[in-house]
Design an enzyme around this catalytic site. Structure first.
Site, PDB file in Angstrom:
ATOM      1  N   GLU A 172       0.815  -1.224   0.000  1.00  0.00           N
ATOM      2  CA  GLU A 172       0.000   0.000   0.000  1.00  0.00           C
ATOM      3  C   GLU A 172       0.852   1.279   0.000  1.00  0.00           C
ATOM      4  O   GLU A 172       0.598   2.212   0.765  1.00  0.00           O
ATOM      5  CB  GLU A 172      -0.969  -0.006   1.186  1.00  0.00           C
ATOM      6  CG  GLU A 172      -2.037  -1.070   1.065  1.00  0.00           C
ATOM      7  CD  GLU A 172      -3.082  -1.016   2.170  1.00  0.00           C
ATOM      8  OE1 GLU A 172      -2.964  -0.162   3.084  1.00  0.00           O
ATOM      9  OE2 GLU A 172      -4.035  -1.820   2.124  1.00  0.00           O
ATOM     10  N   GLU A 291      -5.583  -8.322  -0.517  1.00  0.00           N
ATOM     11  CA  GLU A 291      -6.323  -7.974   0.702  1.00  0.00           C
ATOM     12  C   GLU A 291      -7.767  -7.719   0.317  1.00  0.00           C
ATOM     13  O   GLU A 291      -8.045  -6.840  -0.509  1.00  0.00           O
ATOM     14  CB  GLU A 291      -5.748  -6.729   1.396  1.00  0.00           C
ATOM     15  CG  GLU A 291      -4.461  -6.954   2.158  1.00  0.00           C
ATOM     16  CD  GLU A 291      -4.053  -5.752   3.007  1.00  0.00           C
ATOM     17  OE1 GLU A 291      -4.964  -5.071   3.557  1.00  0.00           O
ATOM     18  OE2 GLU A 291      -2.842  -5.487   3.101  1.00  0.00           O
TER      19      GLU A 291
END
Length: 508
Positions: A172, A291
């Site tokens: 991320e 995710e």
């Protein structure tokens, strides 16, 4: 309220990929400590692994485990977690304002993967670290011997290399919350140089570049374009992350979360293919959706410690999932499967205690949350090829996504065995939805099993005291007549129907 579906074995989207059924273990809350690892637990084995959790992990059917993060990885020093446990330092985890004693690290994780019969998927720190640290971890994990770090692994008691194939190049990095957050140009350059160097050690690695943390990121689209333009020749996948939750009582939109996942996937594919065309490349970049889950981020369970409090393994993100949550999770799996041509891996985040299908109590039992069931059954029975599933049926209006289908479904078919499975959700909050599935393209179909997960109270959730009152039950009223399968799905429900057909003679 009748939906019509047609299934045909000749209309395949692509193969069912075992990596679609991956999960995620991060050093966050109680996922590791008192989750998968608790040396003092009555069920602990010689490595300190909870065998009751291992048993549930095998039943869940996970194929890969992404480790050690997540946000945690962006200031993690992997070398702190190897060697004699009593010599390992305790470090501050900036992502979750916690302390990590490092008694569980790379070698323990790999040993746990062997016992759980899952493939490890490693993430590397590109927040506070870079090329050299990535090469060091790769050397420790994958080089047989002769080099400094390979010999260190052997001195730590692990003779053979782990041969990890899949590696995430950071986590991320588009997010301002991330330690070492970067612009797309900065990250694209770093990821390219790290990937290039890692391939000098092993050209056959499968590398995942960081994509957008969710589709609402202001940089979504531009991030993928810039990162892939820089790194296209050196990576195989671009990652996608997304979490959903019921917001402000808007159950209708929440039940349609898979509509947003569909659009997210299609947007990433369009951008990746645009880069492919613009740069005149042959290979395709596919998606690692590493995710995804339901996560109530605004609840108190997600509030981290502050100030001088840096606890070890605090209770964090321990959402308790209800029946509606399980229906959404089942529907998100439907979305991932129907995009199997481009989604080549996925990781349910996370595995134990932290937004997880499995819960534990320190020193006590382990039990299944509602979301455990659709994942386990889909993993077990989705086999062969994913079939294209055109649906004609009723719709309803949602606040977030406009008009969406009441019924959603996907099918899988194994030509070698003849096994056919259909996974369905009814998003209606109040009414049953009838279905008619045309199976005339299959030879001699017969119903093997039909189950559904629902409850008149869709807010019911499992607890340590009661995790079995609501589990998959037979779906009554399913019938097959002249190649047409009919039945009715209860409101807010996930269902699976398994059939047998005559195996194809040319399946080989």
């Amino acid at each position: 309220m009748t939906a019509r579906i047609t299934l045909d074995p000749d209309f395949s989207v692509g193969p069912v990929r075992r990596r679609t059924f991956g999960s995620f273990v991060e050093h966050l809350g109680r996922c590791v400590y008192t989750g998968i690892y608790e040396p003092d637990h009555p069920s602990a084995d010689e490595n300190g692994f909870r065998t009751d959790v291992l048993e549930l992990v095998r039943e869940l059917g996970v194929s890969t485990i992404r480790y050690p993060g997540g946000n945690f990885v962006s200031n993690y020093r992997w070398e702190d977690g190897v060697g004699p446990a009593d010599e390992r330092p305790t470090r501050l985890d900036l992502a979750w304002h916690s302390s990590d004693p490092n008694t569980f690290g790379t070698d323990e994780f790999m040993a746990w993967c062997t016992k759980a019969d899952v493939e490890p998927m490693m993430a590397i720190n590109l927040g506070t670290r870079g090329i050299q640290e990535a090469l060091d971890l790769l050397e420790y994990c994958n080089v047989p011997g002769g080099s400094h770090l390979a010999e260190k692994r052997r001195a730590n008691g692990v003779e053979d290399p782990y041969r990890v194939k899949m590696w995430c190049l950071g986590n991320e990095m588009d997010g301002p919350w991330q330690v070492g957050h970067k612009t797309p140009d900065e990250y694209g350059r770093l990821a390219t140089e790290v990937a290039r160097a890692m391939r000098m050690v092993d050209p056959d690695l499968q590398l995942v570049a960081c994509g957008s943390s969710h589709s609402r990121m202001p940089t979504f689209g531009d991030w993928e374009r810039i990162v892939l333009t820089e790194s296209y020749d050196y990576v195989d996948y671009i990652s996608a992350h997304v979490y959903y939750f019921e917001e402000d009582g808007d159950l209708g939109s929440f039940l349609a979360s898979a509509v947003n996942m569909d659009r997210f996937i299609e947007g990433i594919v369009a951008t990746a293919d645009a880069v492919r065309t613009a740069t005149k490349r042959e290979k395709r970049i596919n998606i690692s959706f590493d995710e995804w889950n339901v996560w109530y981020q605004k609840r108190a369970e997600s509030k981290v410690s502050e100030g001088d409090d840096w606890p070890v393994a605090p209770r964090l993100l321990e959402d308790r999932y209800n029946v509606a949550d399980s229906v959404v999770v089942g529907n998100l799996l439907i979305s991932l499967l129907r995009h199997t041509d481009r989604v080549h891996a996925a990781s349910l985040a996370q595995l134990v205690n932290v937004i997880a299908p499995i819960m534990t109590e320190p020193g006590g039992p382990a039990w299944k949350q509602t979301i455990f069931h659709p994942f386990a059954l889909t993993s077990r029975y989705a086999q062969g090829d994913v079939l294209a599933v055109p649906i004609v049926g009723p719709t309803y209006e949602t606040e977030k996504y406009g008009e969406v289908a009441v019924l959603d479904a996907v099918g899988t078919h194994d030509k070698a065995t003849g096994d056919l499975a259909v996974f369905l959700v009814n998003r209606s909050q109040t009414e049953s939805t009838d279905f008619r599935i045309n199976l005339r393209a299959f030879d001699a179909p017969t119903v093997v099993e039909a189950v559904q997960l629902s409850n008149p109270d869709h807010t019911w959730h499992a607890t340590m005291e009661d995790s079995t009152s609501v589990v998959p039950q037979p779906l009554d009223g399913v019938s097959l007549d002249e190649g047409v399968l009919t039945g009715s799905l209860p409101p807010v429900s996930w269902s699976m129907i398994r059939l047998s057909t005559t195996p194809a003679t040319d399946a080989s």
